[in-house]
Design an enzyme around this catalytic site. Structure first.
Site, PDB file in Angstrom:
ATOM      1  N   LEU A 120      -6.974  10.827   7.955  1.00 16.82           N
ATOM      2  CA  LEU A 120      -5.683  11.253   7.403  1.00 16.82           C
ATOM      3  C   LEU A 120      -4.683  11.392   8.546  1.00 16.82           C
ATOM      4  CD1 LEU A 120      -6.820  13.936   4.776  1.00 16.82           C
ATOM      5  CD2 LEU A 120      -6.638  11.466   4.531  1.00 16.82           C
TER       6      LEU A 120
ATOM      7  N   GLY B 256       0.824  -1.208   0.000  1.00 16.14           N
ATOM      8  CA  GLY B 256       0.000   0.000   0.000  1.00 16.14           C
ATOM      9  C   GLY B 256       0.850   1.247   0.000  1.00 16.14           C
TER      10      GLY B 256
ATOM     11  N   GLU C 227      -6.324   2.839   7.545  1.00 16.24           N
ATOM     12  CA  GLU C 227      -7.714   2.380   7.629  1.00 16.24           C
ATOM     13  C   GLU C 227      -7.796   0.860   7.728  1.00 16.24           C
ATOM     14  OE1 GLU C 227     -10.311   4.318   4.777  1.00 16.24           O
ATOM     15  OE2 GLU C 227     -11.987   3.003   5.327  1.00 16.24           O
TER      16      GLU C 227
ATOM     17  N   ARG D 244     -15.816   7.237  13.488  1.00 11.70           N
ATOM     18  CA  ARG D 244     -14.648   8.110  13.305  1.00 11.70           C
ATOM     19  C   ARG D 244     -15.094   9.555  13.135  1.00 11.70           C
ATOM     20  NH1 ARG D 244     -12.238  10.501   8.935  1.00 11.70           N
ATOM     21  NH2 ARG D 244     -13.342   9.273   7.371  1.00 11.70           N
TER      22      ARG D 244
ATOM     23  N   ARG E 282     -21.000  12.234  12.339  1.00 10.60           N
ATOM     24  CA  ARG E 282     -21.546  11.604  11.130  1.00 10.60           C
ATOM     25  C   ARG E 282     -22.639  10.594  11.412  1.00 10.60           C
ATOM     26  NH1 ARG E 282     -15.812  10.953   7.926  1.00 10.60           N
ATOM     27  NH2 ARG E 282     -15.619  13.180   7.595  1.00 10.60           N
TER      28      ARG E 282
ATOM     29  N   GLY F 211      -0.991   4.466   0.106  1.00 13.40           N
ATOM     30  CA  GLY F 211      -1.845   5.590   0.458  1.00 13.40           C
ATOM     31  C   GLY F 211      -1.085   6.391   1.511  1.00 13.40           C
ATOM     32  N   LEU F 212      -1.788   7.228   2.233  1.00 13.35           N
ATOM     33  CA  LEU F 212      -1.061   8.041   3.210  1.00 13.35           C
ATOM     34  C   LEU F 212      -0.334   7.171   4.219  1.00 13.35           C
ATOM     35  CD1 LEU F 212      -3.427  11.062   3.770  1.00 13.35           C
ATOM     36  CD2 LEU F 212      -1.278  10.943   2.525  1.00 13.35           C
TER      37      LEU F 212
HETATM   38  C1  LIG Z   1     -14.237  10.676  -0.808  1.00 21.12           C
HETATM   39  C2  LIG Z   1     -13.484  10.559   0.486  1.00 21.12           C
HETATM   40  C3  LIG Z   1     -13.061  11.698   1.149  1.00 21.12           C
HETATM   41  C4  LIG Z   1     -12.374  11.599   2.357  1.00 21.12           C
HETATM   42  N1  LIG Z   1     -11.969  12.748   2.985  1.00 21.12           N
HETATM   43  C5  LIG Z   1     -11.281  12.650   4.148  1.00 21.12           C
HETATM   44  C6  LIG Z   1     -10.830  13.824   4.807  1.00 21.12           C
HETATM   45  O1  LIG Z   1     -11.055  14.945   4.362  1.00 21.12           O
HETATM   46  N2  LIG Z   1     -10.152  13.677   5.969  1.00 21.12           N
HETATM   47  C7  LIG Z   1      -9.877  12.463   6.516  1.00 21.12           C
HETATM   48  O2  LIG Z   1      -9.241  12.393   7.558  1.00 21.12           O
HETATM   49  N3  LIG Z   1     -10.282  11.331   5.878  1.00 21.12           N
HETATM   50  C8  LIG Z   1     -10.968  11.394   4.722  1.00 21.12           C
HETATM   51  N4  LIG Z   1     -11.377  10.249   4.097  1.00 21.12           N
HETATM   52  C9  LIG Z   1     -10.903   8.943   4.589  1.00 21.12           C
HETATM   53  C10 LIG Z   1      -9.449   8.746   4.143  1.00 21.12           C
HETATM   54  O3  LIG Z   1      -9.286   9.232   2.836  1.00 21.12           O
HETATM   55  C11 LIG Z   1      -9.015   7.285   4.165  1.00 21.12           C
HETATM   56  O4  LIG Z   1      -9.401   6.689   5.362  1.00 21.12           O
HETATM   57  C12 LIG Z   1      -7.496   7.194   4.057  1.00 21.12           C
HETATM   58  O5  LIG Z   1      -7.040   7.949   2.963  1.00 21.12           O
HETATM   59  C13 LIG Z   1      -7.036   5.754   3.928  1.00 21.12           C
HETATM   60  O6  LIG Z   1      -5.649   5.763   3.730  1.00 21.12           O
HETATM   61  P1  LIG Z   1      -4.823   4.426   3.729  1.00 21.12           P
HETATM   62  O7  LIG Z   1      -3.407   4.806   3.481  1.00 21.12           O
HETATM   63  O8  LIG Z   1      -5.133   3.649   4.945  1.00 21.12           O
HETATM   64  O9  LIG Z   1      -5.391   3.575   2.485  1.00 21.12           O
HETATM   65  P2  LIG Z   1      -5.608   3.930   0.939  1.00 21.12           P
HETATM   66  O10 LIG Z   1      -5.373   5.348   0.616  1.00 21.12           O
HETATM   67  O11 LIG Z   1      -6.919   3.329   0.578  1.00 21.12           O
HETATM   68  O12 LIG Z   1      -4.448   3.135   0.220  1.00 21.12           O
HETATM   69  C14 LIG Z   1      -4.477   1.743   0.063  1.00 21.12           C
HETATM   70  C15 LIG Z   1      -3.234   1.320  -0.683  1.00 21.12           C
HETATM   71  O13 LIG Z   1      -3.115  -0.083  -0.613  1.00 21.12           O
HETATM   72  C16 LIG Z   1      -2.890  -0.633  -1.895  1.00 21.12           C
HETATM   73  N5  LIG Z   1      -3.499  -1.969  -1.867  1.00 21.12           N
HETATM   74  C17 LIG Z   1      -4.701  -2.344  -1.351  1.00 21.12           C
HETATM   75  N6  LIG Z   1      -4.855  -3.673  -1.446  1.00 21.12           N
HETATM   76  C18 LIG Z   1      -3.734  -4.157  -2.025  1.00 21.12           C
HETATM   77  C19 LIG Z   1      -3.304  -5.450  -2.396  1.00 21.12           C
HETATM   78  N7  LIG Z   1      -4.032  -6.544  -2.156  1.00 21.12           N
HETATM   79  N8  LIG Z   1      -2.112  -5.558  -2.996  1.00 21.12           N
HETATM   80  C20 LIG Z   1      -1.330  -4.468  -3.254  1.00 21.12           C
HETATM   81  N9  LIG Z   1      -1.697  -3.219  -2.906  1.00 21.12           N
HETATM   82  C21 LIG Z   1      -2.873  -3.076  -2.301  1.00 21.12           C
HETATM   83  C22 LIG Z   1      -3.500   0.344  -2.870  1.00 21.12           C
HETATM   84  O14 LIG Z   1      -2.868   0.237  -4.118  1.00 21.12           O
HETATM   85  C23 LIG Z   1      -3.200   1.668  -2.159  1.00 21.12           C
HETATM   86  O15 LIG Z   1      -1.894   2.084  -2.488  1.00 21.12           O
HETATM   87  C24 LIG Z   1     -12.097  10.337   2.907  1.00 21.12           C
HETATM   88  C25 LIG Z   1     -12.538   9.193   2.255  1.00 21.12           C
HETATM   89  C26 LIG Z   1     -13.242   9.303   1.073  1.00 21.12           C
HETATM   90  C27 LIG Z   1     -13.768   8.075   0.433  1.00 21.12           C
END
Ligand SMILES: Cc1cc2nc3c(=O)[nH]c(=O)nc-3n(C[C@H](O)[C@H](O)[C@H](O)COP(=O)(O)OP(=O)(O)OC[C@H]3O[C@@H](n4cnc5c(N)ncnc54)[C@H](O)[C@@H]3O)c2cc1C
Length: 638
Positions: free
Chosen positions: A441, A40, A425, A435, A330, A42-43
């Site tokens: 984030l 992953g 997440e 949450r 929420r 993401g952030l």
């Molecule tokens: C529309 C929207 C707006 C939002 N706005 C906010 C906000 O303003 N403030 C806030 O705090 N939160 C917000 N959230 C929530 C927040 O964006 C997410 O909870 C957070 O970004 C999740 O980050 P993460 O790094 O955990 O996962 P993600 O950003 O979902 O990243 C997952 C990563 O894992 C990789 N991955 C997944 N499964 C596999 C696999 N099997 N094999 C290889 N790679 C894989 C993907 O390629 C990706 O790189 C929002 C959510 C949404 C839907």
């Protein structure tokens, strides 16, 4: 199984300092001998991979996307919380901690949440140093706005693109490490199994989504930062590709799944407009800073909003929750919207909508200020609905948005499988049963930049450097065969229904029986419908194409197969939790005014489900939630 959360002893405010001092260290020369897999970017994943590489570890980073920058985090709009108290409005680390515990309806772990509030202040400095263009006030200081569940302004933002700007910062740090050779980046690479050797996570099996090649990867530790599982509901605000496969397959290798039924439905989304839709769109919670939510007082009132006089409007959140008004959390706002629509006062074609009205704000602030604050959100709304929200109120309705549940982790963010860490997440850790806005984030970046760099060393120091198992070990062989078998089984089905048709049907079952309102009867029904649908899936799904090729149907088929199993666990968890808390609203358990009724005597614990085999019921383990600092009380925003 006895779950040990490994919470350091001592006063709450000193636990993290104490931990950092007492944690085992890996000396700098040894760090480069350890390999860490981070799945992953993401952030959570990008910040972790960059920081671990900066520390000197060898990192392999896997994403199924075509670039780390495509992670779903990029969609985050509204902002990120931090207890900086720049507004001098009464904020503090303790207040952010308390708001988060209360917001989560007293179902999260105190020590983790306190640490999160503590490190929140560092995140902003880190991101500013990376050049993240947070909004600033006229004098040049960082600006803040308010989000739900808080009475202070502590949300930092970059217009409606906060996630994108933060991800650009984290991915720049990651790219630097890729350039230096400290991170090997694998794109288009989907993790399809976890490899466990002698009880420790020591690698993953990956399918290359372009060529279909299946490969084994060994490491000293595995970090999953693979995001939430909300797409189990089919229609959601998540990116279409977000899925649960990585955490689900880790669950089937022994990692416990914490509180799967704690899912979040966001009140501010564009309503469903037809059966053809494949996703829903969020209108950021930040809009509730200036927008006012209302419905007509009369049922069935079909007049256009401009013709409904002020006296005939019900600003129901301001009426019901005067202290928090439109910024009620929420779960509470979503249920209130559902209630007024159930009463027949909903607006729009299907009566499943409420107004989010900016006319007062435009009159008070001027259209230019409203445009500056929310312009891109108004543009998104116009593109989707063809309505101009500067002229007519937006129509919004709750939609599936976030999952508080996830793999169970201890204070180290390590699952019960040693060596398997889970961030962002994907874990269950900080948000309890609900949450607060702008806290995901914060958590993802706290986990990646500030927690895992300390805690992973504490584990690795117990593992001899350079002694990780080779990928030729039987455990890798077995996991690879498992992946190949599953892939073949999907392609061999040759049934008549598309993968998406199953996913859609599953989503409908979940939304109806395990959505905003849940009942014993509804959940029992879902627990019959889901296994039946799963059985049909394996007889009648049609997955066209080949294995050794780019095949998006095959990718989706594997993910939906996992959703069909996870959905059952979700309902099972919701059925066993005979109380209402946060986003989990069991209709049998409510106060006369419709508010959620918790049962702290019986349910003040984390439900950590353990896989027991394909045809056996999962085992429920409990981690009691002990509140030393905060007194559990009935949550009120009135
Ligand atoms: C529309 C929207 C707006 C939002 N706005 C906010 C906000 O303003 N403030 C806030 O705090 N939160 C917000 N959230 C929530 C927040 O964006 C997410 O909870 C957070 O970004 C999740 O980050 P993460 O790094 O955990 O996962 P993600 O950003 O979902 O990243 C997952 C990563 O894992 C990789 N991955 C997944 N499964 C596999 C696999 N099997 N094999 C290889 N790679 C894989 C993907 O390629 C990706 O790189 C929002 C959510 C949404 C839907």
């Amino acid at each position: 199984m006895k779950l040990d959360a490994r919470i350091p002893s001592g006063p709450l405010a000193q636990k993290w300092d104490k931990y950092q001092f007492e944690a085992r260290l890996v000396n700098p020369a040894n760090k480069r001998k350890y390999e860490i897999i981070v799945v992953g970017a993401g952030l959570a994943g990008a910040s972790a991979a960059a920081t671990l590489a900066e520390l000197g570890y060898q990192v392999k980073n896997f994403v199924f996307h075509d670039s780390p920058r495509r992670a779903h985090s990029i969609a985050a709009q509204g902002g990120i919380n931090a207890a900086k108290n720049y507004q001098n409005d009464g904020d503090s680390v303790y207040r952010l901690f308390y708001d988060t515990i209360k917001g989560g309806d007293f179902r999260s772990r105190e020590a983790n949440v306190f640490r999160l509030a503590e490190v929140s202040v560092n995140i902003i400095d880190q991101c500013v140093a990376q050049g993240v263009p947070f909004a600033r006030e006229y004098g040049g200081l960082l600006d803040n706005r308010s989000f739900g569940g808080a009475q202070v302004s502590r949300t930092f933002y970059a217009r409606g693109q906060t996630g994108q700007q933060l991800l650009l910062g984290a991915c720049s740090a990651l790219s630097r490490q890729i350039g230096l050779g400290a991170v090997q980046s694998f794109t288009h690479s989907e993790m399809l199994d976890l490899v466990v050797v002698d009880g420790h996570a020591k690698g993953i099996i990956v399918r290359n989504l372009i060529t279909g090649e299946i490969t084994r990867h060994a490491a000293d530790a595995v970090v999953l930062a693979t995001g939430g599982y909300g797409n189990v509901f089919h229609l959601s605000t998540y990116a279409r590709g977000s899925n649960a496969t990585a955490i689900w397959r880790a669950y089937k290798r022994g990692a416990c799944f914490g509180n799967p039924c704690f899912t979040q439905i966001h009140p501010t989304c564009i309503p469903v407009s037809g059966d053809y839709q494949s996703k829903l769109t969020l209108m950021s919670e930040s809009l509730r800073n200036d927008g006012r939510i209302w419905v007509p007082k009369k049922t069935g009132d079909q007049r256009p909003p401009s013709q409904i006089p002020e006296a005939e409007r019900d600003y129901y959140l301001e009426r019901m929750y005067p202290s928090f008004g439109n910024l009620a959390p929420r779960d509470i706002s979503s249920r209130a919207a559902k209630r007024v629509c159930d009463e027949g006062r909903g607006v729009g074609e299907f009566g499943r909508g409420v107004y989010l009205d900016f006319s007062d704000a435009i009159e008070r602030l001027g259209v230019a200020t409203v445009r500056e604050r929310y312009g891109n959100l108004f543009d998104i709304y116009k593109e989707i609905t063809d309505e101009d929200a500067y002229q007519v109120p937006m129509r919004i309705y709750p939609a599936m948005h976030y999952t508080m549940g996830g793999l169970w982790v201890d204070y180290n963010l390590m699952s019960n499988v040693p060596g398997l860490f889970v961030l962002g997440e994907a874990n269950f850790s900080d948000h309890g049963a609900n949450r607060l806005g702008a806290s995901a984030l914060m958590q993802g970046l706290a986990d990646g930049y500030f927690v895992i760099p300390y805690t992973i060393g504490n584990y690795l120091a117990t593992q001899k450097p350079d002694q990780r198992p080779k990928a030729s070990h039987a455990a890798y062989q077995e996991a690879e065969e498992n992946v190949r078998r599953l892939t073949k089984r999907l392609l061999d089905c040759k049934g008549k229904r598309t993968v998406d048709s199953f996913h859609k049907e599953l989503g409908k079952v979940l939304w109806e029986h395990c959505g905003m309102g849940r009942t014993k009867a509804g959940l029992e029904k879902a627990l019959k419908l889901i296994p039946a649908l799963r059985e049909e899936y394996w007889k009648n799904v049609n997955v066209p194409g080949e294995e050794g090729d780019l095949n998006q149907s095959l990718e989706r088929a594997g993910r939906v197969a996992d959703f069909l199993e996870l959905a059952e666990l979700l309902c099972r968890d919701a059925l066993h939790r005979e109380e209402s808390c946060g986003g989990h609203f069991r209709e049998e358990h409510q106060y006369p005014d419709g508010e959620a009724k918790r049962d702290d005597e019986r349910f003040a614990y984390v439900a950590a489900w353990e896989y027991a085999g394909p045809d056996r019921a999962p085992v429920l383990n409990q981690e009691p939630l002990v509140y030393e600092e905060v007194k559990m009380s009935t949550r009120s925003y009135k």
